[in-house]
Write an enzyme that holds these catalytic residues in place. Structure first.
Site, PDB file in Angstrom:
ATOM      1  N   ASP A  37      -2.999  18.360  25.825  1.00 39.06           N
ATOM      2  CA  ASP A  37      -4.272  18.098  25.166  1.00 39.06           C
ATOM      3  C   ASP A  37      -5.157  19.316  25.380  1.00 39.06           C
ATOM      4  OD1 ASP A  37      -5.699  15.306  24.114  1.00 39.06           O
ATOM      5  OD2 ASP A  37      -7.136  16.794  24.837  1.00 39.06           O
ATOM      6  N   ASP A  63      -3.900  24.582  23.666  1.00 43.08           N
ATOM      7  CA  ASP A  63      -4.482  24.648  22.330  1.00 43.08           C
ATOM      8  C   ASP A  63      -3.322  24.792  21.363  1.00 43.08           C
ATOM      9  OD1 ASP A  63      -5.621  25.402  19.899  1.00 43.08           O
ATOM     10  OD2 ASP A  63      -7.121  26.711  20.819  1.00 43.08           O
ATOM     11  N   VAL A  64      -3.108  23.783  20.524  1.00 45.12           N
ATOM     12  CA  VAL A  64      -1.930  23.779  19.646  1.00 45.12           C
ATOM     13  C   VAL A  64      -1.954  24.897  18.614  1.00 45.12           C
ATOM     14  CG1 VAL A  64      -1.503  21.307  19.942  1.00 45.12           C
ATOM     15  CG2 VAL A  64      -2.947  22.098  18.028  1.00 45.12           C
ATOM     16  N   TYR A 159      -8.761  16.926   5.206  1.00 43.22           N
ATOM     17  CA  TYR A 159      -7.884  16.156   6.092  1.00 43.22           C
ATOM     18  C   TYR A 159      -6.687  15.626   5.299  1.00 43.22           C
ATOM     19  CZ  TYR A 159      -6.419  12.376   9.254  1.00 43.22           C
ATOM     20  OH  TYR A 159      -5.701  11.528  10.061  1.00 43.22           O
ATOM     21  N   LYS A 163      -2.661  16.349   5.845  1.00 44.10           N
ATOM     22  CA  LYS A 163      -1.714  15.286   6.169  1.00 44.10           C
ATOM     23  C   LYS A 163      -0.617  15.170   5.116  1.00 44.10           C
ATOM     24  CE  LYS A 163      -3.380  14.199  10.121  1.00 44.10           C
ATOM     25  NZ  LYS A 163      -2.591  14.484  11.345  1.00 44.10           N
ATOM     26  N   THR A 196      -9.170   4.197  17.676  1.00 43.32           N
ATOM     27  CA  THR A 196      -9.142   5.403  18.502  1.00 43.32           C
ATOM     28  C   THR A 196     -10.522   6.059  18.496  1.00 43.32           C
ATOM     29  OG1 THR A 196      -8.545   6.867  16.667  1.00 43.32           O
ATOM     30  CG2 THR A 196      -6.735   5.815  17.879  1.00 43.32           C
TER      31      THR A 196
END
Length: 261
Positions: A37, A63-64, A159, A163, A196
């Site tokens: 994370d 950090d992805v 977004y 996706k 979430t």
């Protein structure tokens, strides 16, 4: 014996929400989980909760969007647990700005995390997993998309773009690793509205109360409610386990029937 006994899984976005629920469930099913994370505090909290319950885990803030971080996480996972069997690219961000008000900075941030992050996760998973022996069960790459990977939605156009990209990129990964003869599967997971912090933040951005959204969901979803994170984690567990050994290049939708309309 758990359904993931002996497997090692890297999970991004594992500090909260779907990612944390998945990490906890995987650990309970016998997996070694690498908790990733961007928040070091969230990583440590998740690590403590999982290990207190006797789960096997490693905390790895990252950090992805940074390739060096991906190299580090695989190196640490291998050093502690040996080979990596599962990766779940769960980290994601969203925004509720109308398209006409979306800045380039917002666009770049969403695409960096949701697309570049998944690309880097898949790239380094393939580099690690491509020499997996054929007599072992296949490795599994799970890319978290969304119902927004199927249908358009207002106030989340970028977004939705990302996706949809995750969904099709996952198919390309599955096709490519098959053509190269790698013992790897890749599928996308498509949660619907889930309880979430990220989803609650999106409601707050739109000045929509949880109570008002509950009424919307009753009309929109066939099941009339939001998902609990563990319900999405159960789908990830299936994709990570050998129970899904004949499944690759496709989608698993856990959306309460939203896309059926």
């Amino acid at each position: 014996m758990g359904r993931l006994a002996g497997k090692t899984a890297i999970i991004t976005g594992a500090g909260s929400g779907i990612g944390f629920s998945t990490a906890a469930l995987f650990a309970n099913e016998g997996a070694n989980v690498v908790i990733c994370d961007i928040s070091e505090e969230s990583c440590e909290c998740a690590y403590k909760e999982i290990t207190t319950a006797n789960g096997s885990a490693l905390s790895q803030p990252m950090d992805v969007t940074k390739e060096g971080d991906w190299q580090d996480v695989f190196a640490r996972a291998v050093e502690k647990f040996g080979q990596v069997d599962v990766i779940m690219n769960c980290a994601g961000v969203g925004d509720q700005s109308p398209i006409e008000e979306t800045t380039v900075d917002i666009f770049d941030k969403i695409c960096d995390v949701n697309l570049k992050g998944v690309f880097l996760g898949c790239k380094h998973a393939i580099l690690h997993m491509k020499n997996r022996p054929a007599d072992l069960p296949s490795a599994s790459i799970i890319n978290v998309s969304s119902t927004a990977g199927f249908v358009g939605t207002a106030r989340s156009g970028i977004y939705t773009m990302t996706k949809g990209g995750v969904r099709l990129f996952s198919k390309s990964v599955a096709v490519e690793v098959s053509e190269f003869g790698y013992n790897i599967r890749c599928n996308s997971l498509h949660p619907g509205g889930t309880e979430t912090p990220m989803f609650d933040n999106s409601l707050a951005q739109r000045n929509v109360s949880k109570e008002a959204f509950s009424e919307i969901v009753k009309r929109r979803n066939l099941l009339g409610r939001r998902a609990k994170p563990v319900e999405i984690a159960n789908g990830a567990l299936f994709l990570a386990s050998d129970e899904s050994s004949f499944m690759t290049g496709t989608e698993l939708a856990l959306d309460g029937g939203y896309a059926a309309r």
